[in-house]
Structure formats: C-alpha cells, structure tokens
Design an enzyme around this catalytic site. Structure first.
Site, PDB file in Angstrom:
ATOM      1  N   ASP A  40       0.806  -1.217   0.000  1.00 50.32           N
ATOM      2  CA  ASP A  40       0.000   0.000   0.000  1.00 50.32           C
ATOM      3  C   ASP A  40       0.841   1.270   0.000  1.00 50.32           C
ATOM      4  O   ASP A  40       0.321   2.353  -0.270  1.00 50.32           O
ATOM      5  CB  ASP A  40      -0.935   0.010   1.220  1.00 50.32           C
ATOM      6  N   HIS A 140      -0.640 -32.895  17.743  1.00 44.83           N
ATOM      7  CA  HIS A 140      -1.785 -33.756  17.457  1.00 44.83           C
ATOM      8  C   HIS A 140      -3.066 -33.292  18.152  1.00 44.83           C
ATOM      9  O   HIS A 140      -3.036 -32.690  19.224  1.00 44.83           O
ATOM     10  CB  HIS A 140      -1.481 -35.185  17.891  1.00 44.83           C
TER      11      HIS A 140
END
Length: 215
Positions: A40, A140
């Site tokens: 930007d 996990h």
C-alpha cells in the site's frame, strides 16, 4: 500465466517468498506463474524485490485471475485485508515452504502460510489464513481457528483449542490439554514471547511469563 501476490512487501513476506517460488505451489495446471508483492506504500510500488515486482492493490485488482495471500502478521489487519480481497472477488492461495511438514489427517483452511521448518503433526484442524512461522508447530488433536498467527518457534502441544484472531509470540509454549478436555485460548488473545501457557486463556487477554499470567 498465473499470478500469485503476497499482500505486503515486509519482512515476513520476503522471508516466505523464496520458499514459495521454489515450491510446487508455483505450478498452476502445469503453467508456471509470476509472483508479485502488493504494497500500500506508494514509495514501494514499482520496486523489484527478490526478482518480483511490487504493485499497488488497484493494479492487482486489474490482473485477471490473480491469487492473493495476505502476509500481515497482525490477525486483525490480516482479517481486514482478506475480507477486502474477498469483497473484490480476488482468489486466495496457500504457501507451503519446501521444508514445512504436514502430517496425516490434517485439515487446513484457505490462504495459509507455512514457513521453513514449520509443522503440523497429525489429526489437527486448522482454520483460514493461519500463519505458521519458522520452527513453529501444531501438535496432534489440536483445533486452530481463523486468522491465527504463530511467531517463530511457537509451540502448540496436543489437545489445545485456539479460537480466532489469536497471536502466539516467539518461543511461546502452550502445554497440552487433557484427554477429556481441551486447553482453550480465547478469541483475540495475545500470548507474549517466551510465555508458557498452562491453563485456559480468556478472550482478549494478554498473557506473559512462565507460567503465563494476564498482563
């Protein structure tokens, strides 16, 4: 030719750029693509960084079929930019560095970034626009919401649930939940660098220290 754009030409975007360029993600239906940066800042536009052009968002919108990945680390800013891209009809892509590891039975949402040596082990569910920085991991049986950022070496052990818009700082450790109960990090929380999280975190909290406590 497919065009892939990292939204931001800042440090993190430059870090992940090379890994993406050299990954199989650069091939779209057998056609090699171009990688660009969107920035930007007017002073950045027109530059060439790591061999890739820096363009404005307005120019990006004019490129047919461009795919965008928003590379801002701040979850709130990333959400804002992703929603803007979606409103303008821009597609997204995910970036996986060649040394990242994705284990078995892992579900990952749209527009993820996995940096070098990052990992999800197995049986985990990852939301949209997740950033997993270098050496960070998800273990996990974890659930990660949308617009979550893991800074370098952030560690998420088993049976942890992280809600949307959470930032986990460099070297932070989230200890595992129990077999019958997730350890939960509430929406919008910030886990400070080096913090050790041992129990649930309230939404919007800023946690620091070992063990981590509200600041």
């Amino acid at each position: 030719m497919a065009v892939y754009a990292f939204y931001s030409a800042g440090g993190f975007a430059r870090e992940i750029h090379a890994g993406f360029v050299h990954s199989i993600g650069m091939v779209d239906n057998g056609e090699r693509g171009e990688v660009v940066f969107i920035d930007d800042a007017a002073e950045s536009q027109g530059q060439v960084i790591r061999g890739s052009r820096v363009i404005s968002y307005e120019e990006a919108k004019s490129i047919p079929g461009i795919k965008v990945n928003v590379a801002f680390a701040d979850p709130k800013l990333r959400r804002k930019k992703v929603e803007m891209c979606a409103a303008d009809g821009l597609e997204t892509f995910s970036s996986f560095a060649p040394t990242s590891i994705i284990g078995d039975d892992v579900k990952i949402g749209h527009s993820a970034i996995f940096a070098h040596n990052s990992m999800v082990t197995s049986d985990a569910q990852i939301g949209d626009s997740f950033h997993c920085n270098i050496y960070a991991y998800v273990s996990h049986d974890c659930i990660v919401g949308d617009f979550v950022t893991f800074a370098p070496r952030a560690s998420m052990n088993g049976r942890v649930k992280i809600e949307d818009d959470v930032y986990v700082g460099t070297g932070a450790i989230i200890l595992p939940g129990k077999t019958d109960r997730y350890l939960t990090i509430g929406k919008g929380a910030i886990i400070g660098a080096g913090a050790v999280v041992t129990k649930d975190v309230e939404p919007g909290s800023v946690m620091v220290g070992a063990p981590a406590k509200p600041r």
